[in-house]
Motif scaffolding. Structure first.
Motif, short mmCIF file in Angstrom:
data_model
loop_
_atom_site.label_atom_id
_atom_site.label_comp_id
_atom_site.label_asym_id
_atom_site.label_seq_id
_atom_site.Cartn_x
_atom_site.Cartn_y
_atom_site.Cartn_z
N GLY A 145 0.80 -1.22 0.00
CA GLY A 145 0.00 0.00 0.00
C GLY A 145 0.84 1.26 0.00
O GLY A 145 0.39 2.29 0.49
N LEU A 146 2.03 1.17 -0.56
CA LEU A 146 2.92 2.33 -0.62
C LEU A 146 3.34 2.61 -2.08
O LEU A 146 4.52 2.56 -2.43
CB LEU A 146 4.17 2.08 0.24
N PRO A 147 2.36 2.92 -2.91
CA PRO A 147 2.69 3.15 -4.33
C PRO A 147 3.60 4.36 -4.55
O PRO A 147 4.28 4.45 -5.57
CB PRO A 147 1.33 3.34 -4.99
N ARG A 148 3.62 5.26 -3.55
CA ARG A 148 4.44 6.46 -3.71
C ARG A 148 5.94 6.11 -3.73
O ARG A 148 6.76 6.90 -4.18
CB ARG A 148 4.16 7.43 -2.58
N LEU A 149 6.28 4.93 -3.25
CA LEU A 149 7.68 4.53 -3.23
C LEU A 149 8.14 3.88 -4.54
O LEU A 149 9.32 3.60 -4.73
CB LEU A 149 7.93 3.53 -2.08
N LYS A 150 7.20 3.68 -5.42
CA LYS A 150 7.55 3.01 -6.68
C LYS A 150 8.44 3.90 -7.55
O LYS A 150 8.36 5.13 -7.49
CB LYS A 150 6.27 2.66 -7.45
N VAL A 151 9.27 3.26 -8.34
CA VAL A 151 10.16 3.94 -9.29
C VAL A 151 9.64 3.67 -10.70
O VAL A 151 9.38 2.51 -11.06
CB VAL A 151 11.61 3.45 -9.17
N SER A 152 9.48 4.73 -11.48
CA SER A 152 8.99 4.58 -12.84
C SER A 152 10.13 4.14 -13.74
O SER A 152 11.09 4.89 -14.00
CB SER A 152 8.41 5.91 -13.35
N LEU A 153 10.03 2.90 -14.23
CA LEU A 153 11.05 2.39 -15.14
C LEU A 153 11.05 3.17 -16.46
O LEU A 153 12.11 3.46 -17.03
CB LEU A 153 10.81 0.91 -15.40
N ALA A 154 9.84 3.52 -16.95
CA ALA A 154 9.74 4.24 -18.22
C ALA A 154 10.36 5.63 -18.11
O ALA A 154 11.10 6.08 -19.00
CB ALA A 154 8.28 4.34 -18.63
N ALA A 155 10.07 6.34 -16.99
CA ALA A 155 10.62 7.68 -16.82
C ALA A 155 12.14 7.64 -16.68
O ALA A 155 12.86 8.48 -17.23
CB ALA A 155 10.00 8.35 -15.60
N THR A 156 12.62 6.63 -15.96
CA THR A 156 14.07 6.49 -15.79
C THR A 156 14.75 6.24 -17.13
O THR A 156 15.79 6.82 -17.45
CB THR A 156 14.38 5.34 -14.83
N ARG A 157 14.11 5.38 -17.93
CA ARG A 157 14.70 5.05 -19.23
C ARG A 157 14.66 6.25 -20.17
O ARG A 157 15.63 6.54 -20.88
CB ARG A 157 13.96 3.87 -19.86
N CYS A 158 13.52 6.96 -20.19
CA CYS A 158 13.40 8.12 -21.08
C CYS A 158 14.43 9.20 -20.73
O CYS A 158 15.04 9.81 -21.62
CB CYS A 158 11.99 8.70 -21.01
N ALA A 159 14.63 9.42 -19.43
CA ALA A 159 15.61 10.43 -19.01
C ALA A 159 17.02 10.02 -19.42
O ALA A 159 17.83 10.84 -19.84
CB ALA A 159 15.53 10.63 -17.51
N ALA A 160 17.31 8.72 -19.30
CA ALA A 160 18.65 8.23 -19.65
C ALA A 160 18.90 8.26 -21.15
O ALA A 160 20.03 8.48 -21.60
CB ALA A 160 18.83 6.81 -19.12
N MET A 161 17.84 8.07 -21.95
CA MET A 161 18.00 8.00 -23.40
C MET A 161 17.87 9.36 -24.07
O MET A 161 18.02 9.46 -25.29
CB MET A 161 16.95 7.04 -23.99
N ALA A 162 17.55 10.40 -23.31
CA ALA A 162 17.38 11.72 -23.92
C ALA A 162 18.74 12.26 -24.37
O ALA A 162 19.78 11.93 -23.82
CB ALA A 162 16.75 12.68 -22.91
N GLY A 163 18.70 13.08 -25.40
CA GLY A 163 19.94 13.69 -25.90
C GLY A 163 20.01 13.65 -27.41
O GLY A 163 19.19 12.99 -28.08
N PRO A 164 20.96 14.39 -27.99
CA PRO A 164 21.09 14.44 -29.46
C PRO A 164 21.50 13.10 -30.04
O PRO A 164 22.17 12.30 -29.38
CB PRO A 164 22.17 15.50 -29.67
N ARG A 165 21.11 12.89 -31.28
CA ARG A 165 21.48 11.66 -32.00
C ARG A 165 22.19 12.03 -33.29
O ARG A 165 21.83 12.98 -33.96
CB ARG A 165 20.23 10.82 -32.31
N ALA A 166 23.16 11.24 -33.65
CA ALA A 166 23.91 11.48 -34.88
C ALA A 166 23.02 11.22 -36.09
O ALA A 166 22.22 10.27 -36.10
CB ALA A 166 25.14 10.59 -34.93
N ALA A 167 23.13 12.05 -37.11
CA ALA A 167 22.37 11.85 -38.35
C ALA A 167 23.05 10.80 -39.20
O ALA A 167 24.28 10.76 -39.30
CB ALA A 167 22.26 13.17 -39.12
N ALA A 168 22.25 9.92 -39.78
CA ALA A 168 22.81 8.89 -40.66
C ALA A 168 23.35 9.53 -41.94
O ALA A 168 22.79 10.49 -42.44
CB ALA A 168 21.74 7.85 -41.00
N PRO A 169 24.45 9.01 -42.50
CA PRO A 169 24.98 9.55 -43.76
C PRO A 169 23.95 9.44 -44.88
O PRO A 169 23.08 8.55 -44.87
CB PRO A 169 26.20 8.65 -44.04
#
Length: 213
Positions: A145-169
């Motif tokens: 009964g403590l959902p406030r302690l949960k960690v969002s896997l999706a939010a963690t992943r999105c934050a980690a994957m954010a950033g510029p990407r190289a353009a394909a040739p």
């Protein structure tokens, strides 16, 4: 022929021979044009208008010059073809050396790609283990009964994957495009590692609304 003979002797490349041939062609055209006048002078000398021996000697000299020029042009043309073939072979050999160097560089690139792919696999293994541990803990938090302690896997992943990407040739091969799409699927929403569907993707099993008559 004297000035052109020296140029012909110095010629080495196909371009050199082509330049000499152009000069010889000019001289040949002039000699052929003058021969007509010399023939007419010979005809007049036959009828007593001029020195016949001198006219014939001049015509013979002109014919000899034409013959020498034609022979020189033929020889120069043959040497130009040989020089062109030799230069083409040299270009091919130079290309072979260049390609050999690129092949060595390609091997180094593939070895680097393999090393990075193995490092990526190790990182993915570790990330997967951490994701499973967090998912298990989230289940326990819900049960307690403590959902406030949960960690969002999706939010963690999105934050980690954010950033510029190289353009394909622009001229990437089909194999390169397929590999690039595979790598992008690892860091994109709705990709191979994302449990959520991509944005605006159709939901499986969705019921279509009936059209109103």
């Amino acid at each position: 022929m004297t000035p052109h003979a020296e140029a012909l002797g110095r010629a080495r490349t196909a371009a050199d021979f082509a330049a000499v041939i152009a000069l010889l062609d000019t001289d040949l055209s002039k000699a052929v044009a003058s021969r007509q006048g010399l023939k007419q002078a010979e005809d007049r000398a036959i009828f007593g208008e001029g020195d016949l021996a001198a006219a014939r000697a001049a015509l013979d000299d002109c014919n000899d010059t034409i013959a020498v020029l034609e022979k020189a042009i033929a020889a120069a043309s043959g040497r130009r073809v040989a020089a062109s073939e030799s230069e083409a072979r040299a270009d091919i050999e130079a290309l072979a050396d260049e390609i050999e160097g690129k092949a060595a560089l390609l091997g180094a690139r593939w070895r680097a790609a393999r090393r990075l792919a193995e490092e990526l696999r190790e990182e993915l293994f570790e990330a997967d283990a951490l994701s499973r541990a967090i998912a298990t803990a989230n289940g326990l938090f819900d049960a307690a009964g403590l959902p406030r302690l949960k960690v969002s896997l999706a939010a963690t992943r999105c934050a980690a994957m954010a950033g510029p990407r190289a353009a394909a040739p622009a001229r990437l091969s089909r194999a390169g495009l397929a590999a690039d799409r595979l790598l992008l699927s690892l860091i994109s929403t709705g990709g191979a590692l994302d449990r959520r569907p991509a944005l605006r993707a159709p939901v499986a099993g969705a019921v279509k609304k009936p059209k109103r008559g």
